[in-house]
Design an enzyme around this catalytic site. Structure first.
Site, PDB file in Angstrom:
ATOM      1  N   ARG A   1      10.627   6.860   3.644  1.00 50.81           N
ATOM      2  CA  ARG A   1      10.746   8.325   3.683  1.00 50.81           C
ATOM      3  C   ARG A   1      11.477   8.803   4.935  1.00 50.81           C
ATOM      4  O   ARG A   1      12.156   9.836   4.909  1.00 50.81           O
ATOM      5  CB  ARG A   1       9.363   8.943   3.577  1.00 50.81           C
ATOM      6  CG  ARG A   1       8.745   8.758   2.186  1.00 50.81           C
ATOM      7  CD  ARG A   1       7.239   8.926   2.186  1.00 50.81           C
ATOM      8  NE  ARG A   1       6.864  10.239   2.683  1.00 50.81           N
ATOM      9  CZ  ARG A   1       5.630  10.549   3.083  1.00 50.81           C
ATOM     10  NH1 ARG A   1       4.675   9.618   3.067  1.00 50.81           N
ATOM     11  NH2 ARG A   1       5.361  11.755   3.519  1.00 50.81           N
TER      12      ARG A   1
ATOM     13  N   ARG B   1       0.840  -1.192   0.000  1.00 44.78           N
ATOM     14  CA  ARG B   1       0.000   0.000   0.000  1.00 44.78           C
ATOM     15  C   ARG B   1       0.879   1.247   0.000  1.00 44.78           C
ATOM     16  O   ARG B   1       1.733   1.402   0.868  1.00 44.78           O
ATOM     17  CB  ARG B   1      -0.895   0.015   1.237  1.00 44.78           C
ATOM     18  CG  ARG B   1      -1.964  -1.061   1.250  1.00 44.78           C
ATOM     19  CD  ARG B   1      -2.892  -0.861   2.431  1.00 44.78           C
ATOM     20  NE  ARG B   1      -3.968  -1.838   2.459  1.00 44.78           N
ATOM     21  CZ  ARG B   1      -5.007  -1.774   3.283  1.00 44.78           C
ATOM     22  NH1 ARG B   1      -5.104  -0.781   4.152  1.00 44.78           N
ATOM     23  NH2 ARG B   1      -5.944  -2.702   3.240  1.00 44.78           N
TER      24      ARG B   1
ATOM     25  N   ASP C   1       1.314   5.469   0.149  1.00 44.99           N
ATOM     26  CA  ASP C   1       0.677   6.618   0.774  1.00 44.99           C
ATOM     27  C   ASP C   1       0.268   7.655  -0.272  1.00 44.99           C
ATOM     28  O   ASP C   1       0.667   7.581  -1.439  1.00 44.99           O
ATOM     29  CB  ASP C   1       1.626   7.274   1.780  1.00 44.99           C
ATOM     30  CG  ASP C   1       1.880   6.409   3.003  1.00 44.99           C
ATOM     31  OD1 ASP C   1       1.017   5.566   3.316  1.00 44.99           O
ATOM     32  OD2 ASP C   1       2.938   6.578   3.637  1.00 44.99           O
TER      33      ASP C   1
ATOM     34  N   TYR D   1      11.997   0.229  -3.900  1.00 45.76           N
ATOM     35  CA  TYR D   1      11.581   1.613  -4.099  1.00 45.76           C
ATOM     36  C   TYR D   1      12.764   2.443  -4.585  1.00 45.76           C
ATOM     37  O   TYR D   1      13.931   2.109  -4.328  1.00 45.76           O
ATOM     38  CB  TYR D   1      11.083   2.226  -2.791  1.00 45.76           C
ATOM     39  CG  TYR D   1       9.698   1.821  -2.368  1.00 45.76           C
ATOM     40  CD1 TYR D   1       8.589   2.626  -2.674  1.00 45.76           C
ATOM     41  CD2 TYR D   1       9.475   0.651  -1.656  1.00 45.76           C
ATOM     42  CE1 TYR D   1       7.309   2.268  -2.271  1.00 45.76           C
ATOM     43  CE2 TYR D   1       8.193   0.284  -1.248  1.00 45.76           C
ATOM     44  CZ  TYR D   1       7.123   1.100  -1.559  1.00 45.76           C
ATOM     45  OH  TYR D   1       5.855   0.739  -1.160  1.00 45.76           O
TER      46      TYR D   1
END
Length: 285
Positions: free
Chosen positions: A213, A62, A64, A125
């Site tokens: 992040r 999932r 953001d 990522y």
């Protein structure tokens, strides 16, 4: 929990990508906010002429609000007769129904034991940032963060190496009730391209909320000289959130790829991934 598909249904794997700028994340939310899951499920219901029946998607990771995906994976269980009737034209029909900021690139019947979320063995990522004094190329502004201090990539890579391996990443995660923060960070490395954009590659078996992040936020503090290279590792070892670790903005982050084991290992991986993890207890000397 079993990954056996209900009798009369077919599990279908979807490979997709999206620009997260205008989405409130992947998952459907109350209040009518626009989400990737909501758009795809609505389109699927329309093109299969399923009336009020919604076939719910399960996703590998999932994302953001504001986070992009190039290599996202999901699955959906469709009635066998619906799949038989529509599968040859489903991809093109979805392309005509979906908005331009989300695309499904492939649809195929999944192998036995496949679960888009629990069968995955890693997610990769990329986070993109530039320290160009003039800012970000306007054509890339939705995908690259501007950091207004010069960045030392070597120092950032030195700090990153100290974070690799299996750890409790509680210091870099937003806690969720009942969820573990133990993860195996398989890769964390940064490269400056010829265009000056620094791309951080982050790969792990899974990620807890805000982990990528937060890690990038810590590395930026090292890169611009505000913290020494051992500081992110010290924060990790402390096991608690440090107010100095900033969660960087989401638009620089893209889910690039999801990895799965060989077909014969899918079911076993899915079962293993559901077990709550703990770190081994070291012996006393």
């Amino acid at each position: 929990m079993s990954d056996e598909v209900q009798p009369g249904f077919v599990r279908v794997r979807l490979d997709l990508s999206y620009d997260g700028t205008a989405f409130s994340g992947w998952a459907k939310q109350a209040g009518g906010r626009r989400t990737v899951q909501g758009e795809i499920e609505d389109a699927l219901r329309t093109v299969t002429r399923s009336g009020t029946t919604t076939y719910e998607l399960t996703v590998a990771g999932r994302t953001d609000a504001g986070v992009h995906a190039r290599g996202q994976v999901a699955h959906v269980d469709l009635p066998r007769e619906v799949w038989a009737e529509h599968h040859t034209k489903l991809l093109k029909r979805l392309a005509g129904r979906l908005p331009r900021d989300v695309r499904v690139w492939a649809l195929r019947e999944a192998p036995a034991g496949f679960n888009a979320r629990f069968s995955a063995i890693w997610r990769r990522y990329a986070y993109r940032v530039t320290d160009n004094p003039g800012g970000v190329d306007p054509l890339l502004r939705g995908h690259v963060l501007w950091h207004d201090w010069p960045l030392d990539v070597d120092a950032m890579n030195e700090a990153a190496r100290r974070l690799l391996g299996e750890h409790d990443f509680a210091a870099y995660c937003k806690r969720r009730e009942g969820a573990t923060t133990i993860r195996t960070l398989q890769e964390l490395s940064l490269v400056r391209g010829e265009d000056g954009i620094i791309t951080a590659t982050v790969r792990a078996d899974a990620f807890c909320h805000n982990m990528v992040r937060s890690l990038i936020g810590a590395l930026l503090f090292v890169g611009d000289g505000h913290r020494p290279p051992d500081w992110p590792g010290t924060v990790l070892a402390a096991g608690v959130r440090d107010s100095a670790v900033h969660v960087v903005r989401p638009h620089g982050l893209t889910l690039e790829e999801v990895g799965y084991p060989a077909d014969e290992l899918l079911a076993a991986r899915s079962k293993e991934a559901r077990n709550k993890r703990s770190l081994p207890v070291s012996g006393c000397c």
